[in-house]
Design a protein around this motif. Structure first.
Motif, PDB file in Angstrom:
ATOM      1  N   TYR A  78       0.860  -1.189   0.000  1.00  0.00           N
ATOM      2  CA  TYR A  78       0.000   0.000   0.000  1.00  0.00           C
ATOM      3  C   TYR A  78       0.890   1.230   0.000  1.00  0.00           C
ATOM      4  CZ  TYR A  78      -4.359   2.535   0.971  1.00  0.00           C
ATOM      5  OH  TYR A  78      -5.476   3.337   0.874  1.00  0.00           O
ATOM      6  N   LYS A  79       1.040   1.840  -1.179  1.00  0.00           N
ATOM      7  CA  LYS A  79       1.937   2.990  -1.344  1.00  0.00           C
ATOM      8  C   LYS A  79       1.120   4.189  -1.817  1.00  0.00           C
ATOM      9  CE  LYS A  79       5.644  -0.117  -2.939  1.00  0.00           C
ATOM     10  NZ  LYS A  79       4.811  -1.330  -3.073  1.00  0.00           N
ATOM     11  N   VAL A  80       1.191   5.271  -1.075  1.00  0.00           N
ATOM     12  CA  VAL A  80       0.401   6.464  -1.408  1.00  0.00           C
ATOM     13  C   VAL A  80       1.237   7.722  -1.183  1.00  0.00           C
ATOM     14  CG1 VAL A  80      -1.849   5.418  -0.930  1.00  0.00           C
ATOM     15  CG2 VAL A  80      -0.562   6.483   0.930  1.00  0.00           C
ATOM     16  N   ASN A  81       0.889   8.788  -1.887  1.00  0.00           N
ATOM     17  CA  ASN A  81       1.544  10.084  -1.710  1.00  0.00           C
ATOM     18  C   ASN A  81       0.617  11.042  -0.961  1.00  0.00           C
ATOM     19  OD1 ASN A  81       3.990   9.524  -2.838  1.00  0.00           O
ATOM     20  ND2 ASN A  81       3.500  10.349  -4.852  1.00  0.00           N
ATOM     21  N   SER A  82      -0.014  10.543   0.099  1.00  0.00           N
ATOM     22  CA  SER A  82      -0.969  11.361   0.842  1.00  0.00           C
ATOM     23  C   SER A  82      -0.977  10.928   2.295  1.00  0.00           C
ATOM     24  CB  SER A  82      -2.377  11.218   0.244  1.00  0.00           C
ATOM     25  OG  SER A  82      -3.365  11.680   1.148  1.00  0.00           O
ATOM     26  N   GLY A  83      -0.774  11.881   3.191  1.00  0.00           N
ATOM     27  CA  GLY A  83      -0.842  11.573   4.607  1.00  0.00           C
ATOM     28  C   GLY A  83      -2.245  11.174   5.037  1.00  0.00           C
ATOM     29  N   HIS A  84      -3.266  11.789   4.420  1.00  0.00           N
ATOM     30  CA  HIS A  84      -4.650  11.441   4.751  1.00  0.00           C
ATOM     31  C   HIS A  84      -4.958   9.998   4.346  1.00  0.00           C
ATOM     32  CE1 HIS A  84      -5.584  15.521   5.900  1.00  0.00           C
ATOM     33  NE2 HIS A  84      -5.179  15.980   4.731  1.00  0.00           N
ATOM     34  N   MET A  85      -4.483   9.591   3.176  1.00  0.00           N
ATOM     35  CA  MET A  85      -4.709   8.219   2.725  1.00  0.00           C
ATOM     36  C   MET A  85      -3.939   7.221   3.579  1.00  0.00           C
ATOM     37  SD  MET A  85      -4.729   8.647  -1.440  1.00  0.00           S
ATOM     38  CE  MET A  85      -5.209   6.928  -1.685  1.00  0.00           C
ATOM     39  N   ALA A  86      -2.726   7.588   3.995  1.00  0.00           N
ATOM     40  CA  ALA A  86      -1.934   6.704   4.853  1.00  0.00           C
ATOM     41  C   ALA A  86      -2.632   6.513   6.198  1.00  0.00           C
ATOM     42  CB  ALA A  86      -0.540   7.285   5.045  1.00  0.00           C
ATOM     43  N   LYS A  87      -3.180   7.591   6.770  1.00  0.00           N
ATOM     44  CA  LYS A  87      -3.870   7.470   8.060  1.00  0.00           C
ATOM     45  C   LYS A  87      -5.137   6.632   7.926  1.00  0.00           C
ATOM     46  CE  LYS A  87      -6.066  10.959  10.140  1.00  0.00           C
ATOM     47  NZ  LYS A  87      -6.313  12.182  10.956  1.00  0.00           N
ATOM     48  N   SER A  88      -5.879   6.838   6.834  1.00  0.00           N
ATOM     49  CA  SER A  88      -7.101   6.058   6.626  1.00  0.00           C
ATOM     50  C   SER A  88      -6.784   4.568   6.541  1.00  0.00           C
ATOM     51  CB  SER A  88      -7.816   6.519   5.347  1.00  0.00           C
ATOM     52  OG  SER A  88      -8.282   7.838   5.484  1.00  0.00           O
ATOM     53  N   ALA A  89      -5.703   4.233   5.839  1.00  0.00           N
ATOM     54  CA  ALA A  89      -5.314   2.829   5.715  1.00  0.00           C
ATOM     55  C   ALA A  89      -4.856   2.263   7.056  1.00  0.00           C
ATOM     56  CB  ALA A  89      -4.205   2.694   4.675  1.00  0.00           C
ATOM     57  N   ALA A  90      -4.150   3.084   7.840  1.00  0.00           N
ATOM     58  CA  ALA A  90      -3.708   2.633   9.166  1.00  0.00           C
ATOM     59  C   ALA A  90      -4.913   2.367  10.059  1.00  0.00           C
ATOM     60  CB  ALA A  90      -2.797   3.682   9.784  1.00  0.00           C
ATOM     61  N   VAL A 149      -4.654  -1.819   7.527  1.00  0.00           N
ATOM     62  CA  VAL A 149      -3.919  -2.270   6.336  1.00  0.00           C
ATOM     63  C   VAL A 149      -2.442  -2.496   6.655  1.00  0.00           C
ATOM     64  CG1 VAL A 149      -3.177  -1.619   4.003  1.00  0.00           C
ATOM     65  CG2 VAL A 149      -5.529  -1.177   4.746  1.00  0.00           C
ATOM     66  N   GLY A 150      -1.874  -1.662   7.542  1.00  0.00           N
ATOM     67  CA  GLY A 150      -0.465  -1.808   7.862  1.00  0.00           C
ATOM     68  C   GLY A 150      -0.024  -0.796   8.905  1.00  0.00           C
ATOM     69  N   PHE A 151       1.237  -0.930   9.315  1.00  0.00           N
ATOM     70  CA  PHE A 151       1.864   0.054  10.200  1.00  0.00           C
ATOM     71  C   PHE A 151       2.168   1.311   9.371  1.00  0.00           C
ATOM     72  CE2 PHE A 151       2.553  -3.995  12.161  1.00  0.00           C
ATOM     73  CZ  PHE A 151       2.582  -3.768  13.527  1.00  0.00           C
ATOM     74  N   ALA A 152       2.122   2.462  10.010  1.00  0.00           N
ATOM     75  CA  ALA A 152       2.349   3.711   9.283  1.00  0.00           C
ATOM     76  C   ALA A 152       3.172   4.674  10.129  1.00  0.00           C
ATOM     77  CB  ALA A 152       1.023   4.363   8.905  1.00  0.00           C
ATOM     78  N   ILE A 153       3.919   5.546   9.445  1.00  0.00           N
ATOM     79  CA  ILE A 153       4.575   6.673  10.103  1.00  0.00           C
ATOM     80  C   ILE A 153       3.717   7.901   9.853  1.00  0.00           C
ATOM     81  CG2 ILE A 153       6.557   8.219  10.104  1.00  0.00           C
ATOM     82  CD1 ILE A 153       8.348   5.917   9.462  1.00  0.00           C
ATOM     83  N   LEU A 154       3.271   8.531  10.940  1.00  0.00           N
ATOM     84  CA  LEU A 154       2.430   9.718  10.818  1.00  0.00           C
ATOM     85  C   LEU A 154       2.941  10.804  11.759  1.00  0.00           C
ATOM     86  CD1 LEU A 154      -1.155   8.115  10.922  1.00  0.00           C
ATOM     87  CD2 LEU A 154       0.092   8.902   8.892  1.00  0.00           C
ATOM     88  N   PRO A 155       2.807  12.070  11.384  1.00  0.00           N
ATOM     89  CA  PRO A 155       3.114  13.148  12.328  1.00  0.00           C
ATOM     90  C   PRO A 155       2.168  13.079  13.529  1.00  0.00           C
ATOM     91  CG  PRO A 155       2.942  13.983  10.071  1.00  0.00           C
ATOM     92  CD  PRO A 155       2.430  12.586  10.052  1.00  0.00           C
ATOM     93  N   CYS A 179      -2.329  12.627  13.972  1.00  0.00           N
ATOM     94  CA  CYS A 179      -3.040  11.466  14.522  1.00  0.00           C
ATOM     95  C   CYS A 179      -3.248  11.560  16.029  1.00  0.00           C
ATOM     96  CB  CYS A 179      -2.297  10.168  14.171  1.00  0.00           C
ATOM     97  SG  CYS A 179      -0.622  10.065  14.845  1.00  0.00           S
ATOM     98  N   ARG A 180      -3.075  12.755  16.592  1.00  0.00           N
ATOM     99  CA  ARG A 180      -3.191  12.928  18.047  1.00  0.00           C
ATOM    100  C   ARG A 180      -4.572  12.502  18.560  1.00  0.00           C
ATOM    101  NH1 ARG A 180       0.149  15.920  20.925  1.00  0.00           N
ATOM    102  NH2 ARG A 180       0.805  17.083  19.058  1.00  0.00           N
ATOM    103  N   GLN A 181      -5.611  12.923  17.863  1.00  0.00           N
ATOM    104  CA  GLN A 181      -6.968  12.597  18.316  1.00  0.00           C
ATOM    105  C   GLN A 181      -7.226  11.095  18.255  1.00  0.00           C
ATOM    106  OE1 GLN A 181     -10.078  14.874  16.441  1.00  0.00           O
ATOM    107  NE2 GLN A 181     -11.697  13.541  17.161  1.00  0.00           N
ATOM    108  N   GLU A 182      -6.779  10.448  17.172  1.00  0.00           N
ATOM    109  CA  GLU A 182      -6.985   8.996  17.025  1.00  0.00           C
ATOM    110  C   GLU A 182      -6.220   8.219  18.094  1.00  0.00           C
ATOM    111  OE1 GLU A 182      -8.068  10.928  13.262  1.00  0.00           O
ATOM    112  OE2 GLU A 182      -6.333  11.073  14.589  1.00  0.00           O
ATOM    113  N   LEU A 183      -5.046   8.721  18.483  1.00  0.00           N
ATOM    114  CA  LEU A 183      -4.281   8.071  19.556  1.00  0.00           C
ATOM    115  C   LEU A 183      -5.016   8.224  20.891  1.00  0.00           C
ATOM    116  CD1 LEU A 183      -0.639   9.195  18.637  1.00  0.00           C
ATOM    117  CD2 LEU A 183      -1.556   6.867  18.495  1.00  0.00           C
TER     118      LEU A 183
END
Length: 300
Positions: A217-229, A233-239, A243-247
């Motif tokens: 799962y490769k994307v050029n969008s932080g929003h898409m990466a967070k949605s997949a996480a 779908v997989g582990f992700a690196i996010l600022p 993702c503070r609220q989701e944490l």
């Protein structure tokens, strides 16, 4: 002889020599192709020598053209520096500002406001996340993301904003894959990576450096990466900020068992490394930093 030669002829020749194309030279000079061709022809006529051999298929410089270019270029650079240094004494911000930038809302607002405040600025903006190196020629400012050390180039890198980041996963994913205890173990787990920005797939950590991970799962969008996480779908690196609220709500879990942290996500502005940056570039970057500071202060 100098009285018979115009500066624009020399500038047109310089660009044609570098690009080996009248069309590309005209685009960089921002004048019609016919003008560039005429300038080179007039220069050859004034010097009574052939500078470029051109056919229907290719163009090559003659020995005289090579010699002229090698001696001419430092003179034009020095002349540009002298004129630019003199121009710094002017308070007027004007000219054609050419920018490549990601399509981010706060940057869009900042550029619109900057042009509103400086009506003598003409803006040309190309929105790209990962511009190819060949496209950078002819632009004044390139705004792009980075993680880790900035690669050496002829550009000056100015940091605009920095986001500390973390590795996250959904509780559903952690039911299938226990928390990794090292960055090495990440290489065996499903991960969400970038498609082309940030050098593509590898993840960068502060201690381990580059870590190669597997990804479907490769994307050029932080929003898409967070949605997949969030979907597992997989582990992700996010600022953290993204993702503070989701944490806090338990929808994502921070992977704090790695004994390492991802490199911060940084938004850089790159501009020409000349001694005196253009007044329009300096004013634009100063305004961007002011807007970014106000944006993040108001969001705290």
């Amino acid at each position: 002889m100098l009285n018979n030669i115009e500066l624009q002829w020399l500038l047109s020749f310089q660009k044609v020599f570098e690009q080996l194309s009248f069309k590309r030279a005209a685009e960089l000079c921002q004048i019609p192709k016919s003008n560039v061709s005429r300038h080179v022809a007039l220069l050859e006529q004034a010097l009574n020598v052939r500078l470029l051999e051109r056919t229907t298929r290719k163009m090559v410089a003659t020995e005289a053209g090579e010699l002229l270019y090698q001696n001419l270029t430092p003179l034009l650079v020095a002349m540009g520096d002298v004129l630019q240094e003199t121009y710094q004494n002017s308070d007027l911000v004007s000219g054609h500002l050419k920018v490549i930038t990601p399509d981010l809302p706060f940057l869009a607002e900042a550029m619109a406001e900057f042009c509103y405040k400086h009506p003598n600025i003409q803006l040309s903006c190309d929105t790209q996340l990962n511009p190819e190196e060949g496209l950078l020629e002819g632009f004044d400012v390139v705004i792009r993301f980075g993680r880790g050390p900035v690669e050496d180039s002829g550009w000056v890198a100015k940091e605009l904003v920095r986001w500390p980041s973390c590795v996250v996963a959904s509780p559903h994913l952690l039911d299938k894959h226990p928390k990794p205890n090292s960055t090495t173990e990440l290489g065996k787990l499903p991960c969400i990576t970038s498609l082309s920005v940030l050098q593509g797939m590898p993840w960068k950590f502060k201690q381990a450096g580059t870590v190669n991970v597997a990804s479907r799962y490769k994307v050029n969008s932080g929003h898409m990466a967070k949605s997949a996480a969030l979907k597992g779908v997989g582990f992700a690196i996010l600022p953290y900020d993204a993702c503070r609220q989701e944490l806090e709500e338990g929808l994502l879990t921070k992977i704090d068992s790695l004994a390492d942290e991802p490199e911060d996500l940084v938004l850089y502005a790159f501009y020409s490394g000349r001694r005196y940056p253009f007044k329009k570039v300096k004013a634009f970057l100063e305004y961007l930093q002011l807007v970014i500071q106000q944006h993040y202060l108001s969001s705290e």
